[in-house]
Write an enzyme that holds these catalytic residues in place. Structure first.
Site, mmCIF file in Angstrom:
data_model
loop_
_atom_site.group_PDB
_atom_site.id
_atom_site.type_symbol
_atom_site.label_atom_id
_atom_site.label_comp_id
_atom_site.label_asym_id
_atom_site.label_seq_id
_atom_site.Cartn_x
_atom_site.Cartn_y
_atom_site.Cartn_z
ATOM 1 N N ARG A 83 0.842 -1.199 0.000
ATOM 2 C CA ARG A 83 0.000 0.000 0.000
ATOM 3 C C ARG A 83 0.872 1.241 0.000
ATOM 4 O O ARG A 83 1.787 1.383 0.804
ATOM 5 C CB ARG A 83 -0.912 0.017 1.233
ATOM 6 C CG ARG A 83 -1.615 1.359 1.482
ATOM 7 C CD ARG A 83 -3.026 1.331 1.025
ATOM 8 N NE ARG A 83 -3.682 2.627 1.061
ATOM 9 C CZ ARG A 83 -4.698 2.939 1.840
ATOM 10 N NH1 ARG A 83 -5.171 2.055 2.696
ATOM 11 N NH2 ARG A 83 -5.257 4.116 1.766
ATOM 12 N N ARG A 92 -6.070 1.483 -4.689
ATOM 13 C CA ARG A 92 -5.096 0.919 -3.745
ATOM 14 C C ARG A 92 -5.023 -0.592 -3.863
ATOM 15 O O ARG A 92 -6.003 -1.244 -4.203
ATOM 16 C CB ARG A 92 -5.422 1.310 -2.321
ATOM 17 C CG ARG A 92 -6.814 0.871 -1.902
ATOM 18 C CD ARG A 92 -7.335 1.634 -0.748
ATOM 19 N NE ARG A 92 -7.501 3.015 -1.130
ATOM 20 C CZ ARG A 92 -8.151 3.920 -0.426
ATOM 21 N NH1 ARG A 92 -8.688 3.586 0.705
ATOM 22 N NH2 ARG A 92 -8.252 5.147 -0.831
ATOM 23 N N ASP A 95 -6.615 -1.947 1.562
ATOM 24 C CA ASP A 95 -7.062 -1.019 2.594
ATOM 25 C C ASP A 95 -7.641 -1.875 3.710
ATOM 26 O O ASP A 95 -8.548 -2.687 3.465
ATOM 27 C CB ASP A 95 -8.120 -0.068 2.034
ATOM 28 C CG ASP A 95 -8.559 0.999 3.027
ATOM 29 O OD1 ASP A 95 -7.736 1.379 3.891
ATOM 30 O OD2 ASP A 95 -9.708 1.453 2.933
ATOM 31 N N ASP A 97 -9.393 -1.424 7.370
ATOM 32 C CA ASP A 97 -9.965 -0.470 8.319
ATOM 33 C C ASP A 97 -10.522 -1.204 9.520
ATOM 34 O O ASP A 97 -11.297 -2.160 9.368
ATOM 35 C CB ASP A 97 -11.111 0.316 7.673
ATOM 36 C CG ASP A 97 -10.631 1.330 6.657
ATOM 37 O OD1 ASP A 97 -9.556 1.917 6.868
ATOM 38 O OD2 ASP A 97 -11.340 1.537 5.657
#
Length: 163
Positions: A83, A92, A95, A97
């Site tokens: 990344r 990307r 990711d 989260d």
């Protein structure tokens, strides 16, 4: 051990392969993987972007780490998997989260809980519903109520849980 939910998204390289590498890296870091949603496809964000579609998933985990440490682990895994942070919402390779950590509400420099934009994103809530159908937002809203507020037409299941 604490329960946490991690949202995965990628639209570069091979998202399915990257997801599996992230799951492996989480396990190697001592984070217990309890459940992994199917893969879901959504348009690039923000809607209308000409970037490739995203592949999304939610991973249910257990950990003894506190939320900021877990978030730092996620950032480290993102970096290890290639990344590169450029512009906000840029395409990307991965990711990760932290969207919920045992229902905790936290405003920390490294992570905000619950994830502040998760309730606006069908591509997070739909796979979350698959792995935790009875999950309730710390503000009191059920998944069903949150999903009822969103346009679900652009997010579709891509495949059964990856192996």
């Amino acid at each position: 051990m604490r329960r946490a939910y991690i949202a995965f998204g990628a639209n570069l390289s091979n998202p399915r392969e990257t997801l599996m590498m992230a799951v492996t890296a989480l396990g190697e870091a001592g984070i217990v993987i309890d459940n992994l949603s199917s893969l879901w496809i959504s348009p690039a964000w923000p809607v209308g972007s000409d970037a490739p579609e995203y592949t999304n998933a939610v991973i249910a985990v257990r950990t003894e780490r506190d939320a900021p440490v877990l978030m730092q682990n996620l950032l480290d895994i993102e970096t290890r998997l290639g990344r590169v942070r450029s512009a906000r919402n840029a395409p990307r390779v991965i990711d990760l989260d932290l969207i919920d950590y045992d229902g905790q509400v936290l405003d920390d420099p490294i992570c905000t809980l619950p994830h502040p934009r998760m309730t606006e994103r069908a591509f997070v809530l739909m796979p979350l519903e698959e792995v935790a159908p009875h999950w309730v937002h710390p503000g009191g809203s059920t998944l069903k109520a949150l999903l009822a507020k969103l346009d679900l037409s652009q997010t579709r299941v891509s495949s059964i849980r990856p192996t």
